[in-house]
Scaffold this active site. Structure first.
Site, PDB file in Angstrom:
ATOM      1  N   HIS A 161      -8.398   0.227   2.259  1.00  0.00           N
ATOM      2  CA  HIS A 161      -9.426  -0.469   3.021  1.00  0.00           C
ATOM      3  C   HIS A 161     -10.430   0.557   3.549  1.00  0.00           C
ATOM      4  O   HIS A 161     -10.066   1.703   3.843  1.00  0.00           O
ATOM      5  CB  HIS A 161      -8.840  -1.214   4.232  1.00  0.00           C
ATOM      6  CG  HIS A 161      -8.234  -2.532   3.918  1.00  0.00           C
ATOM      7  ND1 HIS A 161      -7.146  -3.032   4.601  1.00  0.00           N
ATOM      8  CD2 HIS A 161      -8.565  -3.489   3.018  1.00  0.00           C
ATOM      9  CE1 HIS A 161      -6.836  -4.229   4.133  1.00  0.00           C
ATOM     10  NE2 HIS A 161      -7.678  -4.522   3.168  1.00  0.00           N
ATOM     11  N   CYS A 176      -7.211  -1.290  12.602  1.00  0.00           N
ATOM     12  CA  CYS A 176      -6.524  -2.383  11.904  1.00  0.00           C
ATOM     13  C   CYS A 176      -5.935  -3.396  12.874  1.00  0.00           C
ATOM     14  O   CYS A 176      -5.880  -4.590  12.579  1.00  0.00           O
ATOM     15  CB  CYS A 176      -5.378  -1.837  11.048  1.00  0.00           C
ATOM     16  SG  CYS A 176      -5.866  -0.933   9.577  1.00  0.00           S
ATOM     17  N   ASP A 197     -11.677   0.794   6.447  1.00  0.00           N
ATOM     18  CA  ASP A 197     -11.399   1.267   7.806  1.00  0.00           C
ATOM     19  C   ASP A 197     -10.380   2.400   7.863  1.00  0.00           C
ATOM     20  O   ASP A 197     -10.195   3.016   8.907  1.00  0.00           O
ATOM     21  CB  ASP A 197     -10.974   0.114   8.714  1.00  0.00           C
ATOM     22  CG  ASP A 197      -9.665  -0.557   8.303  1.00  0.00           C
ATOM     23  OD1 ASP A 197      -8.983  -0.070   7.375  1.00  0.00           O
ATOM     24  OD2 ASP A 197      -9.319  -1.586   8.913  1.00  0.00           O
ATOM     25  N   ARG A 232      -8.830  -3.785  -2.651  1.00  0.00           N
ATOM     26  CA  ARG A 232      -8.528  -5.066  -2.020  1.00  0.00           C
ATOM     27  C   ARG A 232      -9.660  -6.088  -2.195  1.00  0.00           C
ATOM     28  O   ARG A 232      -9.426  -7.180  -2.690  1.00  0.00           O
ATOM     29  CB  ARG A 232      -8.210  -4.867  -0.538  1.00  0.00           C
ATOM     30  CG  ARG A 232      -6.932  -4.078  -0.272  1.00  0.00           C
ATOM     31  CD  ARG A 232      -5.677  -4.805  -0.743  1.00  0.00           C
ATOM     32  NE  ARG A 232      -4.463  -4.097  -0.379  1.00  0.00           N
ATOM     33  CZ  ARG A 232      -3.820  -4.243   0.756  1.00  0.00           C
ATOM     34  NH1 ARG A 232      -4.279  -5.078   1.672  1.00  0.00           N
ATOM     35  NH2 ARG A 232      -2.716  -3.559   1.001  1.00  0.00           N
ATOM     36  N   ARG A 266       0.237 -11.586   1.999  1.00  0.00           N
ATOM     37  CA  ARG A 266      -0.638 -11.771   3.156  1.00  0.00           C
ATOM     38  C   ARG A 266      -1.415 -13.084   3.133  1.00  0.00           C
ATOM     39  O   ARG A 266      -2.095 -13.412   4.111  1.00  0.00           O
ATOM     40  CB  ARG A 266      -1.621 -10.590   3.277  1.00  0.00           C
ATOM     41  CG  ARG A 266      -0.936  -9.258   3.517  1.00  0.00           C
ATOM     42  CD  ARG A 266      -1.876  -8.234   4.133  1.00  0.00           C
ATOM     43  NE  ARG A 266      -2.271  -8.616   5.493  1.00  0.00           N
ATOM     44  CZ  ARG A 266      -3.062  -7.877   6.265  1.00  0.00           C
ATOM     45  NH1 ARG A 266      -3.545  -6.719   5.814  1.00  0.00           N
ATOM     46  NH2 ARG A 266      -3.373  -8.261   7.487  1.00  0.00           N
ATOM     47  N   ASN A 282       0.864  -1.178   0.000  1.00  0.00           N
ATOM     48  CA  ASN A 282       0.000   0.000   0.000  1.00  0.00           C
ATOM     49  C   ASN A 282       0.903   1.230   0.000  1.00  0.00           C
ATOM     50  O   ASN A 282       2.089   1.137   0.357  1.00  0.00           O
ATOM     51  CB  ASN A 282      -1.000  -0.025   1.172  1.00  0.00           C
ATOM     52  CG  ASN A 282      -0.341   0.221   2.520  1.00  0.00           C
ATOM     53  OD1 ASN A 282       0.236   1.280   2.772  1.00  0.00           O
ATOM     54  ND2 ASN A 282      -0.437  -0.762   3.413  1.00  0.00           N
ATOM     55  N   ASN A 288      -8.295  -7.391   9.360  1.00  0.00           N
ATOM     56  CA  ASN A 288      -8.393  -7.941   8.004  1.00  0.00           C
ATOM     57  C   ASN A 288      -8.628  -9.440   7.990  1.00  0.00           C
ATOM     58  O   ASN A 288      -8.765 -10.029   6.912  1.00  0.00           O
ATOM     59  CB  ASN A 288      -7.110  -7.634   7.223  1.00  0.00           C
ATOM     60  CG  ASN A 288      -6.742  -6.170   7.226  1.00  0.00           C
ATOM     61  OD1 ASN A 288      -5.582  -5.823   7.424  1.00  0.00           O
ATOM     62  ND2 ASN A 288      -7.709  -5.278   7.045  1.00  0.00           N
TER      63      ASN A 288
END
Length: 293
Positions: free
Chosen positions: A178, A274, A180, A149, A95, A22, A76
């Site tokens: 994201h 997060c 959030d 994403r 990830r 990111n 996540n």
């Protein structure tokens, strides 16, 4: 569960910034003094956990895993409501190793009665947990992002899995990758958000459901400080260190800020929200604190 808010966090012993997926991630800054950055990360995680506990929450902690530095961001990992856990599927290979770790953690939580059901996404559907799917307790619906994403196909899966209304919101750029990072429903029906992170269609959806009097608009500076990436417990908003402008906005609406130095995690593009996953979300009507107008 005993009625207290319940959160999941991850031990930061293996937190690192060794890749960039990111625009916020700064591996060079981390590498400049890895030992100091690691020490600050451990202290920051401990401070956040303490702030949650002082606010009345319980915190479950899973162990970190070497080679999975972003495991410290369990928001996540899954969408959780009414004890049902929809385990995430990550877009980036960096990830994807987290999926099995978190699935195992959720199965252990199930064995202890802290969640009741663990569900997998259909093959080919990308959805990055509560970071892109946020439960609005006052409106009793999910706000679910797609774009950088999570795939648009995840919207129907969330709706079917939980049997709740899901409002799709398309994110406009990788900078706010994201939901959030730019969108935080607050107790009492208010919404803290950064409008520039959304497409015009997504903004229209927000404005149709959130009256102007309930909108708290974050500036670019406030969003860049990762203050929208916050944890809200009734009147308390736990967040990264905030600009004075945001303090005044929230305090004028009846909220109190609990600020934590989360700079090591902001170097990776994450902050308070997060770093946590709420486990006890319920679809039942909320008796939330009603912030003063």
């Amino acid at each position: 569960m005993d009625g207290r808010p319940q959160f999941l966090m991850t031990d930061p012993a293996h937190f690192d910034i060794c890749y960039q997926i990111n625009p916020w991630m700064r591996p060079a800054d981390w590498d400049a003094d890895r030992a100091a950055c690691q020490q600050r990360a451990v202290a920051a995680s401990r401070a956040l956990k303490s702030a949650l506990r002082v606010a009345g929450a319980q915190v479950e902690t899973i162990e970190g895993v070497r080679g999975l530095p972003d495991l410290v961001f369990p928001a996540n990992a899954a969408v959780v409501l009414d004890g049902k856990v929809l385990v995430a599927s990550f877009r980036y290979p960096e990830r994807q190793g987290e999926e099995a770790v978190f699935r195992s953690a959720f199965m252990q939580l199930k064995s202890r009665g802290l969640v009741r059901e663990v569900v997998n996404l259909p093959e080919g559907v990308i959805q990055e947990g509560a970071g892109d799917c946020i439960w609005d307790a006052d409106r009793r619906l999910f706000w679910a992002a797609h774009g950088p994403r999570s795939s648009h196909s995840s919207i129907a899966v969330i709706r079917k899995t939980f049997g709740q209304e899901v409002v799709p919101l398309e994110l406009a750029s990788d900078r706010f990758y994201h939901l959030d990072t730019c969108f935080c429903p607050l107790a009492g029906g208010k919404l803290l958000f950064f409008p520039e992170a959304f497409t015009p269609a997504a903004l229209a959806e927000i404005y149709a459901r959130v009256p102007a009097a309930q909108r708290i608009v974050a500036t670019a500076e406030e969003a860049a400080a990762f203050c929208v990436n916050a944890v809200n417990l009734d009147a308390k908003v736990i967040m990264a260190r905030a600009p004075e402008t945001l303090r005044r906005k929230l305090q004028s609406r009846g909220y109190s800020l609990v600020e934590v130095d989360l700079d090591p995690f902001i170097l990776s593009g994450g902050a308070a929200y997060c770093m946590t996953l709420r486990l006890d979300r319920t679809s039942q009507p909320s008796s939330a604190f009603l912030a003063a107008e």
